[in-house]
Design a protein around this motif. Structure first.
Motif, PDB file in Angstrom:
ATOM      1  N   VAL A  37       0.989  -1.124  -0.073  1.00 59.70           N
ATOM      2  CA  VAL A  37      -0.059  -0.008  -0.129  1.00 59.70           C
ATOM      3  C   VAL A  37       0.911   1.338  -0.004  1.00 59.70           C
ATOM      4  O   VAL A  37       1.656   1.300   0.824  1.00 59.70           O
ATOM      5  CB  VAL A  37      -1.033  -0.042   1.275  1.00 59.70           C
ATOM      6  N   ASN A 191      -4.981  -2.272   3.986  1.00 59.39           N
ATOM      7  CA  ASN A 191      -3.600  -2.883   4.199  1.00 59.39           C
ATOM      8  C   ASN A 191      -3.776  -4.427   4.420  1.00 59.39           C
ATOM      9  O   ASN A 191      -3.112  -5.060   3.975  1.00 59.39           O
ATOM     10  CB  ASN A 191      -3.077  -2.315   5.478  1.00 59.39           C
ATOM     11  N   ALA A 194      -4.622  -5.873   1.047  1.00 56.34           N
ATOM     12  CA  ALA A 194      -3.440  -5.913   0.199  1.00 56.34           C
ATOM     13  C   ALA A 194      -2.532  -7.176   0.589  1.00 56.34           C
ATOM     14  O   ALA A 194      -2.296  -7.940  -0.248  1.00 56.34           O
ATOM     15  CB  ALA A 194      -2.567  -4.606   0.415  1.00 56.34           C
ATOM     16  N   THR A 199      -2.776  -7.338  -3.336  1.00 59.28           N
ATOM     17  CA  THR A 199      -3.043  -6.280  -4.165  1.00 59.28           C
ATOM     18  C   THR A 199      -2.134  -5.199  -3.820  1.00 59.28           C
ATOM     19  O   THR A 199      -1.913  -4.781  -2.626  1.00 59.28           O
ATOM     20  CB  THR A 199      -4.744  -5.912  -4.009  1.00 59.28           C
ATOM     21  N   ALA A 200      -1.807  -4.616  -5.079  1.00 60.22           N
ATOM     22  CA  ALA A 200      -1.077  -3.300  -4.678  1.00 60.22           C
ATOM     23  C   ALA A 200      -2.145  -2.116  -5.087  1.00 60.22           C
ATOM     24  O   ALA A 200      -2.940  -1.954  -5.583  1.00 60.22           O
ATOM     25  CB  ALA A 200      -0.106  -3.125  -5.986  1.00 60.22           C
ATOM     26  N   ILE A 201      -1.940  -1.450  -3.869  1.00 61.05           N
ATOM     27  CA  ILE A 201      -2.747  -0.273  -3.560  1.00 61.05           C
ATOM     28  C   ILE A 201      -2.311   1.130  -3.650  1.00 61.05           C
ATOM     29  O   ILE A 201      -1.118   1.269  -2.804  1.00 61.05           O
ATOM     30  CB  ILE A 201      -3.548  -0.437  -2.406  1.00 61.05           C
TER      31      ILE A 201
END
Lengths: 235, 397
Positions: A37, A191, A194, A199-201
């Motif tokens: 994140v 967070n 992710a 997952t990329a945030i």
């Protein structure tokens, strides 16, 4: 070594032409790993939204390169033919306001995304309910949008962004309308998600209270990004 | 995929239903206008049908008796009965007038007829036929008259002995049937003062008051006080007789005009009510345009209120056709609600109209198709606006 979820290099965006031309992005470089994140911070007019729109495939950059999970999607021109499918399947969006669709109940607000991808209604709703439960709003699955609190609405919006298992989420000031407690809760949830889904945030924010929660921050000023050193943040 | 339009309608059903209700009343007016036109045509056709005639014999070079004044001698029927193929003949007079009754007055078409001959009312819904030679009347229900009621027509009082239905003039005035002689007197006999005055004028004219010709003055005066004219002679033909051939014979040998049922239909529909029909058609066109504009405006406004949702839908991958289908379905839904309300309203208020309003199922089907087509067309503006929504507007900045 895993591929970066997001890899941007030398990205530029120019609005207008000739004397009226404005360079909103002047060569942005950014790398975000899966499960990370990252904060994107900058004053108004610095190019945050332009970068988000370029990365979200809703406006076309002028030059540079963008890759998602190792696949180049832009290299001085789009490399994917169906941007709509790209947005639907590989990018999730969380907005400043939840922007839930008021005439759909909570479940269908989330399920609409897989439905648009061609998943059957029953399957899409099942996935939606799972995601809502993961975000602790499963008990509001049948509720109408106006019945939800602001925090609940933002969780539903996050569920919608995650429901298609998009590897990337672009969050545009997702805590702006929330108080400190709720804002921190939203960041905690992002967070967790992710970590859980890899997952990329990228979180665009002005919010001072959540800035300390980011492990990495990109500052953007005058169309250029500067990464804040990890050591400095750790300190 | 879930039905976005249906969900939106259910979500804001109150607004949608009330909008549909307003639109429906407009559609109801449009359907009523069509019904009024159909009623005009049907009144004309019933008028022809109920007389029981196959041919209408009128004054030459006129379109009488309904479209133009026509005067035919009341003994012309004798010669007409001699023509091959003519089975029965009846003298008929028509006069539109105002009559008084116990509760007020009403505008009617007074019909003079000969009982048992063409021209008499086709059927009664109450009472009995006219049996006396004078001062009995049969009235259409639309006149508001009741059985046994006494009405004054010019010099005399008449008793309503029978009632008919759907016997109205092409102008929608209810008919009152009286014996022919009474009707001729009503139509042609002047008041007493006028008669006295006319007699004095005639007596003062040396051409009619010759000392050497006894009885001339009285004969002239008597002719001025009576009439032997009718407006039309209605003929019923024998089975197998060709009405066109009989009409041709009458035109050739009797110096009169003869119209077949098809001719009269043409005169009534294409000439007599043509202007009214055009007027109504213009109203229909204007109301259709207004309805389309209202649907377009409502759908456009509803779409503009959803710009943010549309931008989000587009951003998360909704196809243009999904957005367009949502707006089109809402427009069609609005049209459907409007049509149902309009059809119901038109059916409910049709009997209240003073003139006959004929709502044909075929017109309703055509109306439904037109409403849906207009709704679909009206949604184009909103669809274009929705398709222009930039998904980037969902992202701030």
């Amino acid at each position: 070594m895993t591929q970066p979820a997001i890899e941007i290099s030398g990205l530029t965006k120019r609005y207008g032409e000739g004397d009226a031309a404005v360079d909103a992005l002047k060569g942005v470089d950014m790398i975000v790993q899966p499960g990370e994140v990252v904060g994107l911070i900058g004053p108004s007019g610095s190019g945050k939204s332009t970068l988000l729109k370029c990365l979200g495939a809703v406006i076309e950059p002028t030059s540079g390169r963008m890759a998602l999970a190792g696949e180049t999607i832009y290299d001085n021109g789009w490399k994917v033919s169906d941007l709509r499918a790209l947005r639907r399947d590989r990018i999730g969006y969380v907005f400043q306001a939840p922007y839930l669709i008021p005439f759909l109940d909570v479940t269908d607000n989330v399920a609409v995304l897989p439905m648009l991808a061609g998943v059957s209604n029953a399957k899409a709703r099942e996935r939606a309910r799972e995601m809502l439960a993961a975000l602790d709003v499963g008990h509001r699955a049948q509720a109408q949008v106006p019945q939800l609190s602001g925090g609940e609405q933002q969780r539903v919006a996050i569920a919608r962004a995650l429901v298609n298992r998009a590897p990337i989420i672009l969050a545009d000031e997702p805590t702006a309308p929330l108080d400190s407690e709720r804002a921190l809760t939203v960041i905690r949830i992002l967070n967790e998600m992710a970590q859980r889904f890899g997952t990329a945030i990228i979180v665009v924010t002005h919010d001072e209270k959540i800035i300390p929660t980011f492990r990495r921050i990109y500052h953007i000023r005058d169309g250029r990004t500067y990464e804040e050193a990890g050591e400095a943040r750790a300190a | 995929m879930i039905n976005l339009a249906g969900r939106d309608i259910l979500y804001g059903w109150g607004k949608f239903v009330f909008t549909g209700l307003g639109l429906g009343l407009l559609i109801g007016v449009t359907l009523s206008m069509a019904g009024i036109y159909r009623g005009l045509v049907d009144d004309g056709r019933v008028l022809l049908q109920n007389g029981g005639a196959d041919l209408w014999v009128v004054q030459r070079d006129t379109l009488g008796p309904y479209a133009e004044p026509s005067s035919v001698r009341d003994d012309a029927y004798r010669g007409l009965l001699g023509i091959r193929g003519v089975a029965a003949a009846g003298n008929v007079t028509y006069l539109t007038m105002q009559i008084q009754h116990q509760r007020g007055e009403v505008r009617v078409m007074l019909v003079g007829f000969e009982p048992g001959h063409p021209g008499e009312p086709g059927y009664l819904v109450a009472g009995r036929p006219i049996t006396r030679a004078h001062y009995e009347a049969i009235a259409d229900l639309r006149s508001g008259l009741k059985l046994g009621e006494r009405i004054r027509i010019r010099r005399h009082e008449y008793t309503v002995v029978g009632l008919t239905r759907r016997m109205v003039s092409s102008g929608g005035d209810p008919m009152i049937f009286v014996p022919l002689k009474d009707a001729q007197e009503v139509q042609f006999l002047r008041d007493n003062d006028a008669l006295v005055n006319e007699r004095a004028r005639t007596a003062a004219n040396p051409a009619f008051n010759r000392p050497g010709v006894p009885g001339l003055l009285e004969a002239v005066q008597a002719s001025q006080a009576s009439s032997h004219n009718v407006n039309v002679v209605m003929l019923r033909l024998a089975p197998g007789a060709d009405e066109a051939v009989v009409a041709r014979e009458i035109r050739r040998w009797k110096h009169l005009e003869a119209y077949t049922r098809a001719d009269m239909d043409e005169i009534l529909v294409a000439k007599l009510i043509a202007t009214s029909a055009k007027q109504i058609f213009m109203f229909l066109v204007i109301l259709s345009i207004v309805s389309a504009a209202i649907v377009a405006f409502i759908i456009y406004t509803m779409t503009l209120n959803k710009v943010r949702e549309i931008a989000v839908l587009k951003l998360i991958g909704a196809r243009n056709r999904t957005i367009a289908a949502m707006i089109l379905q809402q427009a069609l839904g609005l049209g459907a609600i409007g049509f149902i309300v309009g059809k119901t309203a038109a059916t409910l208020w049709a009997p209240i109209f003073p003139k006959y309003v004929l709502l044909l199922p075929g017109d309703a089907v055509l109306g439904a198709i037109l409403v849906l087509a207009i709704s679909a067309l009206a949604s184009i503006v909103a669809i274009r606006a929705a398709l222009r929504v930039d998904p980037a507007t969902a992202i701030g900045g």
